[in-house]
Design a protein around this motif. Structure first.
Motif, PDB file in Angstrom:
ATOM      1  N   TYR A 114       0.744  -1.090   0.016  1.00  0.00           N
ATOM      2  CA  TYR A 114      -0.030  -0.202  -0.002  1.00  0.00           C
ATOM      3  C   TYR A 114       0.904   1.199   0.127  1.00  0.00           C
ATOM      4  O   TYR A 114       1.893   1.258   0.992  1.00  0.00           O
ATOM      5  CB  TYR A 114      -0.839   0.173   1.261  1.00  0.00           C
ATOM      6  CG  TYR A 114      -1.988   1.140   1.105  1.00  0.00           C
ATOM      7  CD1 TYR A 114      -2.897   1.372   0.350  1.00  0.00           C
ATOM      8  CD2 TYR A 114      -1.994   2.180   2.312  1.00  0.00           C
ATOM      9  CE1 TYR A 114      -4.043   2.213   0.109  1.00  0.00           C
ATOM     10  CE2 TYR A 114      -2.780   3.055   2.175  1.00  0.00           C
ATOM     11  CZ  TYR A 114      -3.920   3.159   1.264  1.00  0.00           C
ATOM     12  OH  TYR A 114      -4.713   4.160   0.830  1.00  0.00           O
ATOM     13  N   ALA A 115       0.556   2.211  -0.978  1.00  0.00           N
ATOM     14  CA  ALA A 115       1.606   3.416  -0.951  1.00  0.00           C
ATOM     15  C   ALA A 115       0.747   4.537  -0.540  1.00  0.00           C
ATOM     16  O   ALA A 115       1.047   5.459  -1.001  1.00  0.00           O
ATOM     17  CB  ALA A 115       2.087   3.531  -2.333  1.00  0.00           C
ATOM     18  N   GLY A 116      -0.478   4.398   0.064  1.00  0.00           N
ATOM     19  CA  GLY A 116      -1.245   5.622   0.441  1.00  0.00           C
ATOM     20  C   GLY A 116      -2.175   5.811  -0.644  1.00  0.00           C
ATOM     21  O   GLY A 116      -2.026   5.603  -1.821  1.00  0.00           O
ATOM     22  N   THR A 149       4.549  -2.190   7.151  1.00  0.00           N
ATOM     23  CA  THR A 149       4.092  -2.085   5.559  1.00  0.00           C
ATOM     24  C   THR A 149       2.852  -2.857   5.446  1.00  0.00           C
ATOM     25  O   THR A 149       2.380  -3.943   5.709  1.00  0.00           O
ATOM     26  CB  THR A 149       4.899  -2.831   4.538  1.00  0.00           C
ATOM     27  OG1 THR A 149       6.214  -2.360   5.187  1.00  0.00           O
ATOM     28  CG2 THR A 149       4.974  -2.079   3.235  1.00  0.00           C
ATOM     29  N   LEU A 150       1.682  -2.119   5.097  1.00  0.00           N
ATOM     30  CA  LEU A 150       0.328  -2.942   4.632  1.00  0.00           C
ATOM     31  C   LEU A 150       0.660  -3.322   3.272  1.00  0.00           C
ATOM     32  O   LEU A 150       1.105  -2.781   2.354  1.00  0.00           O
ATOM     33  CB  LEU A 150      -0.795  -1.702   4.646  1.00  0.00           C
ATOM     34  CG  LEU A 150      -2.240  -2.121   4.476  1.00  0.00           C
ATOM     35  CD1 LEU A 150      -2.480  -3.081   5.670  1.00  0.00           C
ATOM     36  CD2 LEU A 150      -3.118  -1.078   4.396  1.00  0.00           C
ATOM     37  N   HIS A 151       0.165  -4.585   3.150  1.00  0.00           N
ATOM     38  CA  HIS A 151       0.405  -5.417   2.073  1.00  0.00           C
ATOM     39  C   HIS A 151      -0.641  -6.392   1.773  1.00  0.00           C
ATOM     40  O   HIS A 151      -1.234  -6.677   2.730  1.00  0.00           O
ATOM     41  CB  HIS A 151       1.892  -5.940   1.828  1.00  0.00           C
ATOM     42  CG  HIS A 151       2.136  -6.852   2.786  1.00  0.00           C
ATOM     43  ND1 HIS A 151       2.367  -6.447   4.312  1.00  0.00           N
ATOM     44  CD2 HIS A 151       2.249  -8.202   3.338  1.00  0.00           C
ATOM     45  CE1 HIS A 151       2.641  -7.540   4.937  1.00  0.00           C
ATOM     46  NE2 HIS A 151       2.724  -8.588   4.535  1.00  0.00           N
ATOM     47  N   ARG A 152      -0.915  -6.924   0.553  1.00  0.00           N
ATOM     48  CA  ARG A 152      -1.808  -7.871   0.346  1.00  0.00           C
ATOM     49  C   ARG A 152      -1.390  -9.079  -0.675  1.00  0.00           C
ATOM     50  O   ARG A 152      -0.166  -8.374  -1.611  1.00  0.00           O
ATOM     51  CB  ARG A 152      -3.156  -7.160  -0.137  1.00  0.00           C
ATOM     52  CG  ARG A 152      -3.032  -6.691  -1.356  1.00  0.00           C
ATOM     53  CD  ARG A 152      -4.329  -6.011  -1.723  1.00  0.00           C
ATOM     54  NE  ARG A 152      -4.233  -4.973  -3.105  1.00  0.00           N
ATOM     55  CZ  ARG A 152      -5.263  -4.327  -3.501  1.00  0.00           C
ATOM     56  NH1 ARG A 152      -6.173  -4.241  -2.992  1.00  0.00           N
ATOM     57  NH2 ARG A 152      -5.071  -3.876  -4.696  1.00  0.00           N
ATOM     58  N   VAL A 153      -2.107 -10.065  -1.243  1.00  0.00           N
ATOM     59  CA  VAL A 153      -1.563 -10.802  -2.534  1.00  0.00           C
ATOM     60  C   VAL A 153      -2.715 -10.851  -3.184  1.00  0.00           C
ATOM     61  O   VAL A 153      -4.169 -11.375  -2.646  1.00  0.00           O
ATOM     62  CB  VAL A 153      -1.037 -12.103  -2.161  1.00  0.00           C
ATOM     63  CG1 VAL A 153      -0.500 -12.919  -3.331  1.00  0.00           C
ATOM     64  CG2 VAL A 153       0.006 -11.926  -1.016  1.00  0.00           C
ATOM     65  N   VAL A 154      -2.685 -10.502  -4.740  1.00  0.00           N
ATOM     66  CA  VAL A 154      -3.866 -10.316  -5.427  1.00  0.00           C
ATOM     67  C   VAL A 154      -3.609 -11.210  -6.538  1.00  0.00           C
ATOM     68  O   VAL A 154      -2.418 -12.157  -6.744  1.00  0.00           O
ATOM     69  CB  VAL A 154      -4.222  -9.078  -6.084  1.00  0.00           C
ATOM     70  CG1 VAL A 154      -4.564  -8.048  -4.858  1.00  0.00           C
ATOM     71  CG2 VAL A 154      -2.961  -8.492  -6.948  1.00  0.00           C
TER      72      VAL A 154
END
Ligand SMILES: O=C(O)CCC(=O)C(=O)O
Ligand SMILES: [Fe+2]
Length: 220
Positions: A114-116, A149-154
């Motif tokens: 996530y970049a904001g 760091t907020l992150h996810r997998v898509v």
């Protein structure tokens, strides 16, 4: 039990499976910290400029010494292909709970950071590279100077029908208070209190985050 990476918004768990290895004990196989982590913890201490009298460049490595208890986990992940899916998410958005996380991706990408301002940027698979995520404990210890760091997998449309594999090493502290480190670069010295009324520790934070991610299934 299915795991919800984003328990606040996910109704069902992530469509993934994983195998976790924790530290072994008493002459049973053990996992030393991966070399990249060993190599960088001292640098982190110097960067933060903790006075030598307060633990100095060893502040972080002392708190991740191999022979003290920790919640370190090696997670081996498999994201199966799906025919049809509710949304595009292979792992819901979340921050990691510990200090740093080493992510080993292989062939199939999908990790995003996530970049904001509602923007997600891809963290592509770069051969022979390990991706390092900062986790919640590092944010607490630096009182927000370093961000978890907020992150996810898509799913990507071109790889949706393929299995995805990754390995993730979570460096977790244990009985270590999450108070800001003694450094002039780190603002504030407020002590973070846990639910027990004692200073919040890395282990307590880990337990709270795990409970939140599994609560839906336990309470059903
Ligand atoms: O599979 C990945 O690339 C990342 C997984 C992850 O963020 C996690 O398990 O916390
Ligand atoms: Fe993660």
């Amino acid at each position: 039990m299915p795991h919800r990476s984003d328990p606040a918004t996910q109704k069902i768990g992530d469509p993934k499976e994983c195998y976790q290895v924790s530290k072994f004990k008493d002459d049973k196989p053990v996992h030393a910290l991966p070399k990249p982590f060993d190599d960088c913890v001292d640098d982190l201490g110097s960067f933060i400029k903790i006075p030598e009298s307060e633990g100095g460049k060893n502040w972080f490595s002392d708190r991740h010494a191999y022979d003290i208890p920790s919640g370190d986990i090696l997670r081996i992940l498999h994201y199966p292909p799906v025919e049809s899916h509710i949304d595009d998410i292979r792992a819901g958005s979340h921050t990691d709970y510990g200090s740093i996380t080493l992510v080993f991706q292989h062939d199939i990408g999908g990790l995003e950071i996530y970049a904001g301002r509602s923007r997600w940027i891809s963290a592509p698979v770069i051969p022979d590279c390990i991706l390092v995520n900062l986790g919640d404990c590092l944010e607490f210890w630096t009182n927000g100077l370093l961000k978890s760091t907020l992150h996810r997998v898509v799913f990507r449309s071109n790889t949706q029908s393929l299995d995805r594999h990754s390995m993730v090493y979570f460096c977790e502290g244990y009985d270590i208070p999450l108070d800001p480190v003694p450094s002039r670069l780190v603002p504030g010295d407020e002590v973070k209190m846990g639910e027990s009324g004692k200073r919040m520790t890395a282990a307590e934070h880990l337990r709270m985050r795990l409970d939140a991610s599994l609560a839906y299934y336990v309470n059903r």
